[in-house]
Design an enzyme around this catalytic site. Structure first.
Site, PDB file in Angstrom:
ATOM      1  N   LYS A  38     -86.205  45.126  36.355  1.00 31.61           N
ATOM      2  CA  LYS A  38     -86.006  44.573  37.693  1.00 31.61           C
ATOM      3  C   LYS A  38     -84.596  44.020  37.890  1.00 31.61           C
ATOM      4  CE  LYS A  38     -87.821  39.911  36.871  1.00 31.61           C
ATOM      5  NZ  LYS A  38     -86.529  39.253  37.077  1.00 31.61           N
ATOM      6  N   THR A  39     -84.034  43.377  36.848  1.00 34.34           N
ATOM      7  CA  THR A  39     -82.673  42.853  36.984  1.00 34.34           C
ATOM      8  C   THR A  39     -81.684  43.993  37.150  1.00 34.34           C
ATOM      9  OG1 THR A  39     -83.261  40.942  35.607  1.00 34.34           O
ATOM     10  CG2 THR A  39     -80.922  41.391  35.924  1.00 34.34           C
ATOM     11  N   ASP A 234     -85.068  37.475  43.797  1.00 31.83           N
ATOM     12  CA  ASP A 234     -85.660  37.813  42.506  1.00 31.83           C
ATOM     13  C   ASP A 234     -86.870  36.910  42.262  1.00 31.83           C
ATOM     14  OD1 ASP A 234     -86.006  38.918  39.998  1.00 31.83           O
ATOM     15  OD2 ASP A 234     -84.531  37.604  39.043  1.00 31.83           O
ATOM     16  N   GLU A 235     -87.831  37.381  41.470  1.00 36.31           N
ATOM     17  CA  GLU A 235     -89.033  36.602  41.131  1.00 36.31           C
ATOM     18  C   GLU A 235     -89.707  36.056  42.393  1.00 36.31           C
ATOM     19  OE1 GLU A 235     -90.057  36.793  38.249  1.00 36.31           O
ATOM     20  OE2 GLU A 235     -88.476  36.718  36.740  1.00 36.31           O
ATOM     21  N   GLN A 265     -97.389  38.064  37.615  1.00 35.75           N
ATOM     22  CA  GLN A 265     -96.628  37.084  36.843  1.00 35.75           C
ATOM     23  C   GLN A 265     -96.418  35.789  37.619  1.00 35.75           C
ATOM     24  OE1 GLN A 265     -93.405  38.716  34.202  1.00 35.75           O
ATOM     25  NE2 GLN A 265     -93.701  40.572  35.414  1.00 35.75           N
ATOM     26  N   ARG A 629     -94.033  39.349  26.657  1.00 35.29           N
ATOM     27  CA  ARG A 629     -92.725  38.958  26.102  1.00 35.29           C
ATOM     28  C   ARG A 629     -92.460  39.709  24.798  1.00 35.29           C
ATOM     29  NH1 ARG A 629     -90.902  38.374  30.197  1.00 35.29           N
ATOM     30  NH2 ARG A 629     -92.932  39.089  30.898  1.00 35.29           N
TER      31      ARG A 629
END
Length: 749
Positions: A38-39, A234-235, A265, A629
């Site tokens: 995503k980044t 973002d997020e 998330q 993670r």
């Protein structure tokens, strides 16, 4: 188009990533699963828009941590040449830093940003959690409330929730219905007054006041709408109402908004995050394009499949197929240990084995739902000489000598920051004891002036001439350093602070409070480290045609960056140590080997979550985040008994473990044969199937709970796909639990 002919920001992208990067013509929602890049999509999209002629000046990108913002800036800088036309002025930052900047720029002129007619001066302080707690404690005392009956944490949480909903103290009071709400409204008003008196804002204020300003000040709103013609968030699943309002207010006219996130998330409801913001994006922006990113480039096949099957149990989500092209790797180990020491030893031993196989310590992490679970892990790691760090982003800045140094800096910037002034008034010792301070504070209260102004009247307060002369010297020191702030350049920040440290005697004061010689050296080094940090601090690039940044500008930004530091900002991937951290703090990070401990009923899911299906779903998302993670190795542990409040209590493995498909896990039993159906239910889905509504769970039935003991069912209530039961326990009182995860045992019908 052949890849070799593509611009660098369009290479190495999957077809769906390329679609997201090059999308034009309206709002865009990118549903980005864990490890899906995503980044990369956000930064490549920014680079692509600049290359297509959108001036960087017109682009606003918002995220949640300083680390994320720094990574995004670095990647864009690497992609787009700094001498490209229209390259300057790109705004990438956290919501809090962006809002703080807006309030410093517009707040003092915008009535909508103020509360009760009180404006926001440009030099406002940002109170960290400790300062805000002190102000809240003072408000509770001013309201003549018993701190035992009205704990600070509970009141702070409710006031924070009100601010996230954009409610001022007056707004909250106008809707307070019962005695508790009216009492909290009174504390809120006093707390707000305390902050206003010191020209200070807490973290929630930065968001709330900015959102209120954009809703109530058309001139400011239109300036920002004309400035930021493209908005990226973002997020997005972590936005609360205030953050949604800020982003939506700027983008709602031009509708050029791209949000990236994952409802699966969303784990911050406790601090106001509203998952409906991302779930309802298409309602807010009709005709929006939705692009799912389901391919995981981080984790091996077993881990991805395990996480995918777990999160499918949630109903409040947007489905996307999760998959990976990586090999299956090793199945996740689901280990059941006798007690917490055995759990810690098992994890430490597995880490030692991994290290001997070539995995570096820095590539390992232990995650947990409750911070208290770290103690036994620390002990086990220390016994094996395994280096570790507990991730706490503000730990350095919480040290006494460092807070004293920052107190001086805050007092220079904000002349009415009484909290900072009170802290440093006798650092180093100037003979200004508690009695003298009390006399000066009385003058402050009686005359309605700040503590700094009251210090000018020290002799009138009745203190000794010797003490008054000490105060004179202290005030002259502050005045001299304040005079440099508007006239010297920003580059002088490091030397400026180093000089202040020496002249003020901060190093001497730090050494005087030390336990021994080595401690004194460490404390003096900590004070100097503040100057070192300032010397390497980069001031935000100025807007086109703006005057150069002054020393005062640099100092304000430096203090702001410290105040807004988060736990994840402290993670240095280059440090050769194992990381211990909470599941909440781990989001956005990745490690080769991850161990998640304490996966038991009451811990994960947490006991507080069992009152609603929404709470249980958020806890499932939390475990999902932790599992994803891991890149190559995942360890999930629980114990048969755990010490709690000085007593050893039997535990029940989390219901989430029963949802894990057996083909992707490897069971490890270290309980001496107690890993049985009675103990675990269907861990891995291979044993006892869990009934969604067990027979006999009727009103009036007597039941037993592993943690709460014996009780009687008073209510059975369907809630969506789940069922909640209200039970009156003999010793634990009334509890509402989700039946599917409560593990109740019928004692009598």
């Amino acid at each position: 188009m052949h890849e070799a002919s593509l611009e660098p920001w369009l290479t190495d992208l999957t077809s769906v990533q390329l679609q997201a990067v090059t999308h034009e013509g309206g709002p865009l929602l990118v549903l980005a699963g864990p490890g899906s890049g995503k980044t990369r999509v956000i930064t490549r999209r920014i680079a692509h828009r600049i290359s297509r002629g959108v001036p960087a000046w017109n682009i606003l990108a918002l995220t949640f941590t300083n680390k994320s913002a720094a990574i995004m800036k670095a990647r864009v800088d690497a992609l787009v040449s700094s001498d490209l036309g229209g390259r300057r002025g790109l705004a990438i930052g956290t919501f809090h830093s962006f809002c703080a900047g807006l309030l410093r720029r517009f707040g003092s002129q915008s009535i909508a940003a103020g509360l009760g007619g009180a404006p926001i001066a440009q030099d406002f302080s940002i109170f960290d959690a400790d300062d805000a707690r002190s102000a809240m404690k003072s408000a509770i005392n001013q309201a003549n409330l018993d701190a035992m009956q009205w704990p600070i944490s509970g009141i702070t949480s409710e006031i924070s929730a009100a601010k996230n909903q954009l409610k001022s103290a007056a707004d909250f009071a106008s809707t307070a219905g019962d005695f508790r709400e009216r009492t909290i409204a009174r504390v809120y008003a006093l707390y707000e007054k305390n902050l206003t008196r010191e020209n200070a804002l807490d973290f929630d204020d930065l968001l709330m006041r900015t959102a209120r300003m954009l809703c109530g000040d058309r001139e400011v709103l239109e300036e920002l709408q004309n400035r930021y013609l493209e908005v990226l968030v973002d997020e997005y699943q972590d936005t609360n109402q205030a953050q949604f309002t800020v982003a939506h207010s700027i983008a709602r006219v031009h509708r050029s908004i791209c949000v990236v996130g994952d409802p699966d998330q969303s784990i911050y409801a406790w601090r106001g995050a509203d998952v409906s913001n991302i779930l309802d994006f298409e309602s807010h922006y009709p005709g929006a394009t939705v692009i799912p990113l389901g391919e995981n480039f981080r984790s091996t096949g077993h881990i991805v499949a395990l996480a995918d099957q777990l999160i499918r149990k949630n109903s409040s989500r947007r489905h996307k197929d999760l998959f990976t092209a990586l090999p299956d790797g090793r199945p996740a180990r689901v280990a059941r240990l006798l007690e917490e020491v055995g759990e810690a030893n098992y994890v430490a031993d597995e880490f030692a084995i991994a290290q001997r196989a070539g995995v570096q310590w820095k590539e390992m992490a232990v995650l947990y739902r409750m911070n208290a679970l770290s103690r036994t892990i620390e002990d086990a790691l220390r016994r094996r000489s395994i280096p570790y760090i507990i991730a706490r982003g503000t730990a350095f800045y919480e040290r006494r000598e460092v807070r004293d140094t920052l107190g001086y800096l805050r007092a220079l910037v904000n002349t009415v920051d009484d909290t900072a002034l009170r802290r440093i008034l006798n650092v180093p010792a100037r003979g200004i004891g508690a009695t003298s301070l009390r006399k000066i504070e009385n003058v402050s209260v009686l005359r309605g002036i700040s503590l700094g102004e009251a210090l000018l009247c020290a002799r009138a307060a009745g203190i000794s001439e010797r003490t008054a002369r000490s105060i004179d010297g202290f005030l002259m020191l502050l005045a001299r350093y304040r005079s440099e702030l508007p006239v010297k350049p920003a580059e002088n920040l490091g030397p400026f602070i180093a000089r202040l440290i020496t002249e003020s005697g901060l190093e001497r004061a730090a050494a005087e409070s030390a336990d021994d010689e080595q401690d004194a050296l460490d404390r003096k080094a900590n004070v100097q480290e503040v100057a070192n940090a300032a010397a390497s601090f980069a001031v935000t690039a100025r807007e086109p045609d703006a005057p150069p940044a002054t020393l005062g500008d640099a100092l304000r930004e430096f203090l702001q960056s410290i105040a807004l530091a988060s736990d994840s900002d402290a993670i240095d991937p280059e440090r050769g140590v194992v990381t211990l951290m909470s599941l909440h703090a781990a989001k956005g990070l990745e490690f080769h080997t991850v161990a998640i401990i304490g996966i038991e009923e009451g811990l994960l899911p947490h006991a507080r979550s069992l009152a609603s299906s929404e709470g249980v779903e958020e806890e499932r998302r939390l475990l999902y985040v932790g599992m994803t993670r891991a890149e190559r190795s995942l360890i999930l542990t629980s114990v048969a008994s755990r010490a709690s409040r000085g007593m050893r209590m039997s535990t029940v493995p989390s219901g989430f473990l029963r949802e894990l498909p057996a083909e992707h896990i490897e069971l490890v039993d270290r309980t001496g044969g107690r890993f049985s159906d009675d103990d675990t239910g269907s861990v891995g889905g291979t044993r006892l199937q869990h009934s969604p509504a067990a027979r006999g769970m009727n009103v009036g039935a007597t039941v037993r709970h592993a943690q709460f003991g014996i009780g009687r069912i008073e209510e059975v209530l369907p809630r969506g796909s789940m069922t909640s039961v209200t039970v009156r326990f003999r010793s634990a009182g009334v509890r509402t639990l989700v039946l599917e995860y409560a593990r109740l045992e019928i004692v009598a019908g």
